[in-house]
Design a protein around this motif. Structure first.
Motif, mmCIF file in Angstrom:
data_model
loop_
_atom_site.group_PDB
_atom_site.id
_atom_site.type_symbol
_atom_site.label_atom_id
_atom_site.label_comp_id
_atom_site.label_asym_id
_atom_site.label_seq_id
_atom_site.Cartn_x
_atom_site.Cartn_y
_atom_site.Cartn_z
ATOM 1 N N SER A 19 0.825 -1.209 0.000
ATOM 2 C CA SER A 19 0.000 0.000 0.000
ATOM 3 C C SER A 19 0.856 1.255 0.000
ATOM 4 O O SER A 19 0.542 2.245 -0.687
ATOM 5 N N VAL A 56 2.276 1.708 -3.619
ATOM 6 C CA VAL A 56 1.285 2.125 -4.607
ATOM 7 C C VAL A 56 0.744 3.520 -4.291
ATOM 8 O O VAL A 56 0.616 4.374 -5.170
ATOM 9 N N ALA A 57 0.401 3.755 -3.012
ATOM 10 C CA ALA A 57 -0.179 5.045 -2.632
ATOM 11 C C ALA A 57 0.807 6.185 -2.846
ATOM 12 O O ALA A 57 0.418 7.286 -3.253
ATOM 13 N N SER A 97 -5.288 6.727 -1.296
ATOM 14 C CA SER A 97 -4.452 5.958 -0.370
ATOM 15 C C SER A 97 -5.302 4.984 0.441
ATOM 16 O O SER A 97 -4.935 3.806 0.615
ATOM 17 N N THR A 156 -6.532 2.210 -1.884
ATOM 18 C CA THR A 156 -5.441 1.261 -2.152
ATOM 19 C C THR A 156 -5.219 0.325 -0.963
ATOM 20 O O THR A 156 -5.090 -0.904 -1.126
#
Length: 338
Positions: free
Chosen positions: A283, A286-287, A325, A328
């Motif tokens: 996370s 990706v965020a 966020s 995700t």
């Protein structure tokens, strides 16, 4: 024989522009000039003992006052006594701009040609009017840099609007900022509604909730860094937008991956859950990448749309980054934990 030491007549000189956007504002008229028939020795002897606003070049004029060449002082000093000025003069066209030329265009001409001074001529007759010296070119470049920087941070038009946003009465400043905060409030409501859909899963896996503040804070911090760097950096480069975006996106992805790799063993050690540790690590990666993308694009988008990015992009980018966020984090957790 009578020769000139300064421009002989200024009776046809156009009025200086007051908006500061043309080279007319930076014109100086007290510069060395000479006739093309003069020799280097004659010109040197005549210039000794005189004072000029700028004496880096001698402007060679025809009998009717048209500019026909430019001689650098270093070339004049190094030429033999009897050398005619027209033999050592440089092409006048490369050194000259019109009186109403835009100051930014004129500075670009000087940079591309490697010049430290520009001659200014009357468009209609090509008559020499004066020069824009090096110190004025530096002033132009500085002013244009500040203007571009103001545009990048959303100060569109005159800087008085930006000043008013800071010095106006409190109720006016509140009215400037409130609409964007209302947009942020709407986004926060959407994020709250999204979290409520995972209420049951969170109740069953309460440890997942512990990391929500950390995910949001770190991703938002990465996005804010990107926003600040972009606002400052785009005013200093003329590179295409796409390569800059790709580079910043790669930086955000790398930072996110590093944060994720650091978080993974810590979460695994304290919570003894590989799934939870992987959720936090993935996370974060990706965020952070998504937050970097929004941090880069929001100021540019607001400026393109004509809105004040200084007031709007921060609240909007923050709520968008936080929402993505959270999304995700919950999506990854749905696969690895819930």
């Amino acid at each position: 024989m009578t020769v000139m030491s300064r421009i002989p007549t200024l009776d046809r000189l156009p009025p200086v522009e007051t908006n500061g956007q043309t080279v007319g504002r930076y014109l100086v008229t007290s510069v060395p000039v000479a006739r093309s028939r003069e020799s280097a020795g004659e010109a040197r002897a005549r210039l000794i003992g005189q004072r000029f606003d700028d004496a880096s070049h001698v402007f060679v004029l025809a009998e009717d006052g048209r500019l026909i060449g430019v001689v650098a002082i270093r070339d004049l000093l190094g030429a033999p006594e009897t050398t005619p000025l027209h033999d050592i003069a440089r092409n006048a066209q490369a050194y000259s701009v019109s009186f109403d030329a835009d100051r930014e265009v004129a500075a670009s001409v000087a940079i591309r040609a490697g010049l430290s001074i520009l001659a200014v001529c009357d468009d209609a007759e090509g008559r020499f009017l004066g020069a824009v010296p090096a110190r004025a070119l530096m002033t132009i470049l500085r002013d244009e840099h500040l203007e571009d920087l103001h545009h990048m941070v959303g100060i569109l038009g005159k800087s008085e609007a930006a000043k008013d946003a800071l010095t106006a009465a409190p109720h006016r400043r509140a009215l400037y900022r409130l609409p964007w905060l209302l947009v942020g409030m709407a986004g926060s409501a959407a994020a709250t509604a999204m979290m409520s859909r995972f209420e049951t899963a969170l109740s069953a896996h309460i440890a997942v909730a512990f990391f929500i503040p950390a995910i949001i804070y770190l991703a938002d911090s990465v996005g804010t860094q990107s926003e600040v760097v972009v606002v400052r950096g785009l005013s200093l480069t003329d590179s295409a937008l796409l390569p800059l975006f790709a580079g910043e996106l790669g930086t955000g992805a790398l930072l996110g991956a590093m944060l994720g790799c650091l978080a993974f063993p810590i979460v695994w050690f304290f919570f003894s859950s590989v799934g939870l540790a992987a959720t936090v690590g993935i996370s974060l990666a990706v965020a952070s990448t998504i937050a970097t993308a929004f941090g880069f694009l929001m100021p540019w988008l607001f400026a393109r749309l004509g809105y004040d990015a200084a007031l709007g992009s921060g609240p909007v980018a923050t709520v968008v980054q936080d929402t993505f966020s959270l999304l995700t984090y919950f999506v990854v957790a749905s696969f690895l934990v819930f």
